[in-house]
Design a protein around this motif. Sequence first.
Motif, short mmCIF file in Angstrom:
data_model
loop_
_atom_site.label_atom_id
_atom_site.label_comp_id
_atom_site.label_asym_id
_atom_site.label_seq_id
_atom_site.Cartn_x
_atom_site.Cartn_y
_atom_site.Cartn_z
N UNK A 193 0.82 -1.21 0.00
CA UNK A 193 0.00 0.00 0.00
C UNK A 193 0.85 1.26 0.00
N UNK A 194 1.93 1.26 0.79
CA UNK A 194 2.84 2.39 0.81
C UNK A 194 3.57 2.53 -0.52
N UNK A 195 3.91 1.40 -1.15
CA UNK A 195 4.55 1.45 -2.46
C UNK A 195 3.61 2.08 -3.49
N UNK A 196 2.34 1.72 -3.44
CA UNK A 196 1.36 2.31 -4.37
C UNK A 196 1.24 3.82 -4.10
N UNK A 197 1.21 4.22 -2.83
CA UNK A 197 1.08 5.64 -2.50
C UNK A 197 2.26 6.43 -3.09
N UNK A 198 3.46 5.90 -2.93
CA UNK A 198 4.63 6.60 -3.46
C UNK A 198 4.63 6.60 -4.99
N UNK A 199 4.16 5.50 -5.58
CA UNK A 199 4.08 5.44 -7.04
C UNK A 199 3.09 6.47 -7.56
N UNK A 200 1.97 6.59 -6.89
CA UNK A 200 0.96 7.56 -7.28
C UNK A 200 1.50 8.98 -7.20
N UNK A 220 -4.38 22.42 -13.54
CA UNK A 220 -5.58 22.26 -14.38
C UNK A 220 -5.78 20.83 -14.87
N UNK A 221 -4.90 19.90 -14.45
CA UNK A 221 -5.06 18.49 -14.83
C UNK A 221 -4.95 17.63 -13.58
N UNK A 222 -5.64 16.52 -13.62
CA UNK A 222 -5.64 15.61 -12.47
C UNK A 222 -5.89 14.18 -12.94
N UNK A 223 -5.16 13.23 -12.36
CA UNK A 223 -5.40 11.82 -12.64
C UNK A 223 -6.29 11.23 -11.55
N UNK A 224 -7.33 10.53 -11.98
CA UNK A 224 -8.23 9.85 -11.04
C UNK A 224 -7.98 8.35 -11.13
N UNK A 225 -8.10 7.66 -9.99
CA UNK A 225 -7.78 6.25 -9.94
C UNK A 225 -8.92 5.44 -9.32
N UNK A 226 -9.02 4.20 -9.75
CA UNK A 226 -9.77 3.19 -9.01
C UNK A 226 -8.90 1.94 -9.05
N UNK A 227 -8.71 1.30 -7.90
CA UNK A 227 -7.73 0.23 -7.77
C UNK A 227 -8.33 -0.96 -7.05
N UNK A 228 -7.98 -2.17 -7.53
CA UNK A 228 -8.39 -3.41 -6.88
C UNK A 228 -7.14 -4.24 -6.60
N UNK A 381 -3.72 -13.61 8.75
CA UNK A 381 -4.74 -14.39 8.03
C UNK A 381 -4.88 -13.93 6.58
N UNK A 382 -4.35 -12.71 6.27
CA UNK A 382 -4.34 -12.20 4.91
C UNK A 382 -2.94 -12.24 4.31
N UNK A 383 -2.08 -13.09 4.89
CA UNK A 383 -0.72 -13.28 4.40
C UNK A 383 0.07 -11.97 4.40
N UNK A 384 -0.29 -11.08 5.33
CA UNK A 384 0.42 -9.82 5.50
C UNK A 384 -0.25 -8.61 4.90
N UNK A 385 -1.14 -8.80 3.92
CA UNK A 385 -1.76 -7.65 3.27
C UNK A 385 -2.87 -7.09 4.15
N UNK A 386 -2.77 -5.80 4.48
CA UNK A 386 -3.76 -5.20 5.36
C UNK A 386 -4.49 -4.03 4.74
N UNK A 387 -4.42 -3.88 3.41
CA UNK A 387 -5.09 -2.75 2.77
C UNK A 387 -6.51 -3.07 2.34
N UNK A 388 -7.20 -2.06 1.84
CA UNK A 388 -8.54 -2.26 1.29
C UNK A 388 -8.42 -2.91 -0.08
N UNK A 389 -9.40 -3.75 -0.40
CA UNK A 389 -9.32 -4.45 -1.67
C UNK A 389 -9.83 -3.62 -2.83
N UNK A 390 -10.54 -2.54 -2.55
CA UNK A 390 -10.96 -1.65 -3.63
C UNK A 390 -10.94 -0.23 -3.11
N UNK A 391 -10.17 0.62 -3.74
CA UNK A 391 -10.09 2.03 -3.37
C UNK A 391 -10.21 2.87 -4.63
#
Length: 472
Positions: A193-200, A220-228, A381-391
């Motif tokens: 999740x932190x890697x995605x934040x820095x990539x964004x 005047x420009x912006x990128x919008x995201x939806x991630x799974x 129980x999630x093999x270490x992943x603690x983020x939301x599955x859809x943001x």
Amino acid sequence: MDTDTIHPSFAADVVHRAKTTGWDSWLSHVAGAAGCSNPVRLAGDLHTVNEATGQILAARSTATMPDGVIYKACGTRRASLCPTCAKTYQHDAFHLVRSGMIGGKGVPETVTSHPALFVTLTAPAFGPVHTRTLTASGKVRPCRARRDAETCPHGIRLACHTRHGEDAPEIGQPLCLECYDHDAQVVWNIASGELWRRTRINIDRGLSRLAKAHGIDPASVRLRYVKVAEFQRRGAIHFHTLIRLDGRSPIAGDVVIPPPAAIGADDIATIVSEAAVSTHFRTDEHEERPEGWLIRWGAQVDVRQIELGEGELTENHAAGYLAKYATKATEDTNHLSGRLDETTVHFYADPQGDHIARLIAACWDLGRQGGQWIRLRRWAHMLGFGGHFMTKARAWSTTFGALRDARAQWIRCQHEVDTEEADTTVLVNYLRYDGTGWHTAADALMASSAASRAREQRQLAREALHELNTTD
């Protein structure tokens, strides 16, 4: 149903229900949760209140209803827990994602002209695993065909010439369990999740530099995201992301407006690819790795442009793909459990066990240091992943809450006689938790059967309407 196989207690429950509340009235009462595998039972009082004056216009108690409770669908997104509720969640996810590409649900139809990309970001390798890949013609390649394959220190030749089937249990399993870096994988999962934040952030910086190069105000420009987030068979997380380029006005705020024509999908694809390659960081130190772990994306970064209407990757393909994985968690790894603690972790964790057992053991072992690393135990129980599955970005499209409210309002309107009065009243409920699940197996079967018949009727109605529109 074969009457010889009916358990006497089941038959007794059916007869008891028929003699008490009656099946018709009971099925009508539970219709909203009929397809749910594990509905929530609520008891209490319901009031219809004049929104302007606060006057109570009507009051009801669940004590006067069948079973003395209201049944509410559990609402889980996990298909393994409740297929029906997960299907509803999946439909909502599909429309939420799709409306951000074609308009509707508060998004203008002009959004179809905005550059849009489908991006897949994967985890790096932590050791060779069995895989299944296809050639351009659709034939299955040998798993790991290596003429000069090495033999690992544990005596295992790191090659496999098998053409695995789609559901082969070997897929995702390490060729050598001892060589595989289970610690690094669970740390990567927790840090993804932190890697995605820095990539964004780096993507947004790249867009800003590109805008300046074209003489465009970066504001005047912006990128919008939806991630799974999706679990690979090996238990490593990876992300599927839709990225859309929007214009932005300080006056309009989050209103979706067209972007400058000078910036296209190819430009955004270049920025995303460069950010995926360049973004990396090192975790804080751990007693098992004093220098920390290097967190970066894997080599397989896939960036493709969305083609509206027709093409290899349309808006429907992309929305369906994201919606599908929004209802899954660790199912593809063949692991399912609730949150683990000291009394339950030993059922799943084993440092000398299979691949998944070793991943859970790695979470538990690394989490013993405490501090920020305790999160590995919390999400073992999630093999270490603690983020939301859809943001998603707030301005991508509508929200799950808005879709649920609209559905509830539609259902409520089906039972309203005076629609004018409905517009001036609100429902105020005082409900308490009474339990979970159906009272009897007979209730569960009959509710599920009724929901199945209702779904079939809706499907037939949709097909008939489609045929009528096609004929016209």
